[in-house]
Design an enzyme around this catalytic site. Structure first.
Site, PDB file in Angstrom:
ATOM      1  N   GLU A  77       0.804  -1.221   0.000  1.00 35.21           N
ATOM      2  CA  GLU A  77       0.000   0.000   0.000  1.00 35.21           C
ATOM      3  C   GLU A  77       0.839   1.275   0.000  1.00 35.21           C
ATOM      4  O   GLU A  77       0.307   2.370  -0.209  1.00 35.21           O
ATOM      5  CB  GLU A  77      -0.950  -0.018   1.199  1.00 35.21           C
ATOM      6  CG  GLU A  77      -2.043  -1.077   1.047  1.00 35.21           C
ATOM      7  CD  GLU A  77      -2.977  -1.152   2.236  1.00 35.21           C
ATOM      8  OE1 GLU A  77      -2.626  -0.630   3.306  1.00 35.21           O
ATOM      9  OE2 GLU A  77      -4.052  -1.752   2.085  1.00 35.21           O
ATOM     10  N   GLU A 108       7.614 -21.595   8.762  1.00 31.61           N
ATOM     11  CA  GLU A 108       8.056 -20.644   9.781  1.00 31.61           C
ATOM     12  C   GLU A 108       9.113 -21.223  10.714  1.00 31.61           C
ATOM     13  O   GLU A 108       9.741 -20.491  11.477  1.00 31.61           O
ATOM     14  CB  GLU A 108       6.869 -20.144  10.599  1.00 31.61           C
ATOM     15  CG  GLU A 108       6.264 -21.161  11.544  1.00 31.61           C
ATOM     16  CD  GLU A 108       5.194 -20.542  12.426  1.00 31.61           C
ATOM     17  OE1 GLU A 108       5.375 -20.529  13.654  1.00 31.61           O
ATOM     18  OE2 GLU A 108       4.178 -20.064  11.882  1.00 31.61           O
TER      19      GLU A 108
END
EC number: 4.2.1.126
Length: 267
Positions: A77, A108
């Site tokens: 963004e 992870e």
């Protein structure tokens, strides 16, 4: 870890919709308070980020699961909002781009992979790496921060538990301690909201400090759709006292609100 503590609510499956929504809303109202307590830490991280980006460096986010997706969201963004080039803020997620939409098993848990992912971007000591991990114990994030710090990069983090391994690995830790979730351990809820707020504040404050906002307006935003073109025209109308037709003409001629303001002011 308080994010893993038992929910204050129980027998959720027996509750009507109204009670479920009220309970979540009740807990959500505590999140801004947790962010407020972390403001001094967040200020230090913003100052470090401003210094690196102002000197030509980049901001990298590393995270897994929800945390990784929030980093990618914030990074994606920044170009349309502040007009910065793609590649100034970069979000990386354990498991690669596939993990944006679909969980990648055990990704992870690899403490070496984040540094490998960062090296693919020719990372240097001009850059800053911010780890995002609700638990504060994600190996992908810990390993990436430790390696980055060993190579002389600035490091920060956003975590939702106090005194975590991720925070210990970061030079500029931000601890937004959001507490137990409505559904026990579901850190996409309060913890995710707290991380989103902190990320909003980090990049917004950074790019304001770097001159990407004028007054209170996004003068460098990308004019990528009709809504944003209309917003740009209204900015010029407000700033310069123009009719919409003249504002539209200026915006089309110069391609951005900032360039239109500069050109008009130079006449």
């Amino acid at each position: 870890m308080t994010t893993e503590s038992a929910s204050e609510f129980n027998h959720l499956e027996t509750l009507p919709t109204a009670a479920l929504l009220a309970g979540m809303n009740q807990l959500d109202q505590t999140v801004p308070q947790a962010v407020a307590r972390a403001l001094p830490q967040l200020e230090a991280l913003v100052e470090a980020t401003v210094a690196r980006l102002g000197a030509g460096g980049r901001l990298f986010y590393i995270g897994a699961g929800t945390s990784g997706r929030l980093g990618i969201l914030d990074a994606s963004e920044c170009p349309p909002t502040f007009g910065v080039p793609h590649g100034v803020v970069i979000g990386l997620i354990a498991g690669g781009d596939t993990a944006i939409r679909k969980a990648v098993e055990n990704a992870e848990d690899d403490a070496q992979q984040a540094w490998l992912d960062l090296q693919a971007y020719d990372i240097t000591d001009k850059d800053i790496v911010v780890g995002i991990a609700a638990s504060g114990r994600t190996p992908y994030v810990i390993g990436g921060l430790e390696q980055a710090r060993q190579h002389g990069l600035a490091t920060g983090c956003i975590v939702c538990n106090a005194d975590s391994a991720v925070a210990a690995a970061a030079e500029f830790p931000v601890e937004v301690v959001t507490g137990p979730e409505f559904v026990t351990g579901s850190t996409r809820l309060k913890a995710g909201t707290g991380q989103k707020l902190a990320l909003n504040m980090l990049t917004t404050a950074t790019f304001i400090r770097l001159g990407r906002v004028k007054g209170n307006k996004m003068v460098d935003m990308q004019l990528s759709n009709a809504k944003l073109v209309d917003r740009g025209e209204k900015m010029l109308m407000d700033e310069l006292g123009l009719e919409q037709s003249k504002a539209a003409e200026l915006l089309e001629l110069h391609g951005s609100v900032r360039a239109a303001l500069a050109a008009y002011s130079g006449h």
